[in-house]
Design an enzyme around this catalytic site. Structure first.
Site, short mmCIF file in Angstrom:
data_model
loop_
_atom_site.label_atom_id
_atom_site.label_comp_id
_atom_site.label_asym_id
_atom_site.label_seq_id
_atom_site.Cartn_x
_atom_site.Cartn_y
_atom_site.Cartn_z
N ASP A 21 0.84 -1.20 0.00
CA ASP A 21 0.00 0.00 0.00
C ASP A 21 0.87 1.26 0.00
O ASP A 21 1.99 1.24 0.52
CB ASP A 21 -0.92 -0.02 1.23
CG ASP A 21 -2.08 0.95 1.10
OD1 ASP A 21 -2.30 1.50 0.00
OD2 ASP A 21 -2.78 1.16 2.11
N ARG A 25 0.22 7.62 -2.76
CA ARG A 25 0.75 8.70 -1.92
C ARG A 25 2.23 8.96 -2.21
O ARG A 25 2.70 10.09 -2.19
CB ARG A 25 0.57 8.34 -0.42
CG ARG A 25 -0.82 8.71 0.09
CD ARG A 25 -1.15 7.99 1.37
NE ARG A 25 -1.44 6.59 1.11
CZ ARG A 25 -1.46 5.65 2.05
NH1 ARG A 25 -1.17 5.97 3.29
NH2 ARG A 25 -1.76 4.41 1.75
N SER A 66 -7.16 -5.83 -5.85
CA SER A 66 -8.32 -6.36 -5.13
C SER A 66 -9.58 -6.25 -5.99
O SER A 66 -9.61 -5.48 -6.96
CB SER A 66 -8.52 -5.60 -3.82
OG SER A 66 -9.02 -4.31 -4.09
N GLU A 68 -12.13 -4.75 -5.14
CA GLU A 68 -12.57 -3.35 -5.00
C GLU A 68 -11.75 -2.40 -5.88
O GLU A 68 -12.23 -1.31 -6.22
CB GLU A 68 -12.47 -2.91 -3.52
CG GLU A 68 -13.49 -3.56 -2.60
CD GLU A 68 -13.17 -5.02 -2.24
OE1 GLU A 68 -12.00 -5.45 -2.39
OE2 GLU A 68 -14.12 -5.74 -1.85
N ASN A 69 -10.53 -2.80 -6.25
CA ASN A 69 -9.69 -1.94 -7.11
C ASN A 69 -10.30 -1.72 -8.50
O ASN A 69 -9.94 -0.76 -9.18
CB ASN A 69 -8.27 -2.49 -7.26
CG ASN A 69 -7.41 -2.32 -6.02
OD1 ASN A 69 -6.49 -3.09 -5.78
ND2 ASN A 69 -7.70 -1.30 -5.21
C1 FPP Z 1 -1.76 0.07 -3.45
O1 FPP Z 1 -1.35 1.41 -3.43
C2 FPP Z 1 -1.18 -0.67 -4.56
C3 FPP Z 1 -1.88 -1.30 -5.56
C4 FPP Z 1 -3.35 -1.29 -5.62
C5 FPP Z 1 -1.22 -1.98 -6.68
C6 FPP Z 1 0.03 -2.73 -6.38
C7 FPP Z 1 0.72 -3.01 -7.67
C8 FPP Z 1 2.03 -2.97 -7.91
C9 FPP Z 1 3.05 -2.73 -6.88
C10 FPP Z 1 2.49 -3.14 -9.32
C11 FPP Z 1 3.05 -4.40 -9.76
C12 FPP Z 1 2.76 -5.61 -8.98
C13 FPP Z 1 3.10 -6.87 -9.36
C14 FPP Z 1 2.89 -7.96 -8.39
C15 FPP Z 1 3.64 -7.22 -10.67
P1 FPP Z 1 -2.43 2.54 -3.56
O2 FPP Z 1 -2.61 2.86 -5.00
O3 FPP Z 1 -3.70 2.13 -2.86
O4 FPP Z 1 -1.75 3.72 -2.79
P2 FPP Z 1 -2.47 4.90 -1.94
O5 FPP Z 1 -3.18 4.23 -0.80
O6 FPP Z 1 -1.32 5.74 -1.50
O7 FPP Z 1 -3.39 5.62 -2.87
#
Ligand code: FPP
Length: 246
Positions: A21, A25, A66, A68-69
Site C-alpha cells: 500500500d 501517496r 483487489s 474493490e480496485n
Molecule cells: C496500493 O497502493 C497498490 C496497488 C493497488 C497496486 C500494487 C501493484 C504494484 C506494486 C504493481 C506491480 C505488482 C506486481 C505484483 C507485478 P495505492 O494505489 O492504494 O496507494 P495509496 O493508498 O497511497 O493511494
C-alpha cells in the site's frame, strides 16, 4: 546483501503475505501521477521477492489487485493491468533463474484476456521450480473467495460428493483458492494503514500483523527482514497460556 546478524534463520515464517500500500501517496509526494507510484512499486516487488527467497520463506503472497480496485478510475485500472502484464512477462526469466514458482489466486477469469494469457504462460513456465512460491492475489477479495467456496461446496453436497453432516475446517479449506498453501504466519501492510481490506480473512485467523509507515515503493528486502525479526520476537499462543507453550 547479507541477512542481519540478529536474524534467526531457524524461525522464518513459512508463508508471508503483504498488502502493498502507498503507491499513490508516494507518487503524490513526488509530484507525479498515481501510476508512477505503481511503476516504482515493481522494484519493491523484485527486492522483496528476492529477500524472501534469501531468508528461506516458502510462500510469499502479494495483494496486487483487489476486487474493490476495479472501482478505481478507468485509466488507472488499465495502466495497472498493463503494468501487470509487462511485469509478469518480463520477470519470468528471473523467476526461473531463482527457482521460484509463480501462482495466482482470485477471480482470474475477470482479468483482461492478455493478462490471463501472460499469467498462465508464466505459471506454466515456472511450474517445475522447487524453491519459493510467489502467489499474486489478483482481482482477489476474501469475501468473494469465501462465497465462491460456499457455492462450490453446496454443489458438491447436492451431488453427493460431500456429506452434509459435520463439514470440517479442513473440508472447507479445500474450497478456498489457497487450498494448497499454508496459512500466513505473518501479514505485512505498508503505508501506515491498519486494516485487512478483505485479504485472507479465513487464513489470517492466527497470523501475526506487522504495520509499517514505509510506503510500498520505498519498501525493500531489508524492511522485510526487519519485519521477520520483529515476528521472531513475538510469542504465538494460539489461544493457550504463555506457560502452556513454554
Ligand atoms: C496500493 O497502493 C497498490 C496497488 C493497488 C497496486 C500494487 C501493484 C504494484 C506494486 C504493481 C506491480 C505488482 C506486481 C505484483 C507485478 P495505492 O494505489 O492504494 O496507494 P495509496 O493508498 O497511497 O493511494
Amino acid at each position: 546483501m547479507a541477512l542481519p546478524t540478529n536474524f534467526n534463520s531457524s524461525s522464518v515464517p513459512e508463508h508471508i503475505a503483504i498488502i502493498m500500500d502507498g503507491n499513490g501517496r508516494w507518487a503524490k509526494k513526488n509530484g507525479k501521477a498515481r501510476i508512477f507510484g505503481h511503476k516504482n512499486g515493481v522494484a519493491s516487488v523484485r527486492s522483496v521477492t528476492e529477500g524472501a527467497a534469501e531468508a528461506g520463506v516458502k510462500f510469499l503472497t502479494l495483494y496486487a489487485f483487489s476486487t474493490e480496485n476495479w472501482n478505481r478510475p478507468k485509466a488507472e485500472v488499465i495502466a495497472l493491468m498493463h503494468l501487470l502484464v509487462t511485469t509478469i512477462a518480463g520477470e519470468t526469466k528471473t523467476l526461473n533463474k531463482n527457482n521460484i514458482c509463480l501462482q495466482a489466486i482470485g477471480d482470474l477469469d475477470s482479468l483482461p484476456s492478455n493478462c490471463q494469457s501472460e499469467l498462465s504462460k508464466a505459471i506454466k513456465k515456472t511450474s517445475t521450480n522447487t524453491g519459493m512460491t510467489l502467489v499474486l492475489a489478483l482481482s482477489y477479495s476474501s469475501r468473494w473467495e469465501i462465497l465462491n467456496a460456499v457455492n462450490s461446496l453446496l454443489i458438491d453436497v447436492k451431488s453427493g460428493k460431500l456429506e452434509q453432516e459435520n463439514i470440517t475446517e479442513d473440508d472447507f479449506k479445500n474450497y478456498l483458492c489457497t487450498k494448497d498453501i499454508p496459512d500466513p504466519e505473518l501479514i505485512i501492510r505498508t503505508s501506515g494503514e491498519h486494516r485487512i481490506s478483505n485479504f485472507l480473512l479465513w487464513q489470517a485467523a492466527y497470523s501475526e500483523f506487522y504495520f509499517t509507515d514505509t510506503l510500498w515503493p520505498d519498501f525493500r528486502k531489508e524492511n522485510l527482514w526487519e519485519a521477520i525479526t520483529n515476528f521472531q520476537n513475538r510469542e504465538r499462543r494460539f489461544g493457550k497460556t504463555s506457560e502452556q507453550i513454554k
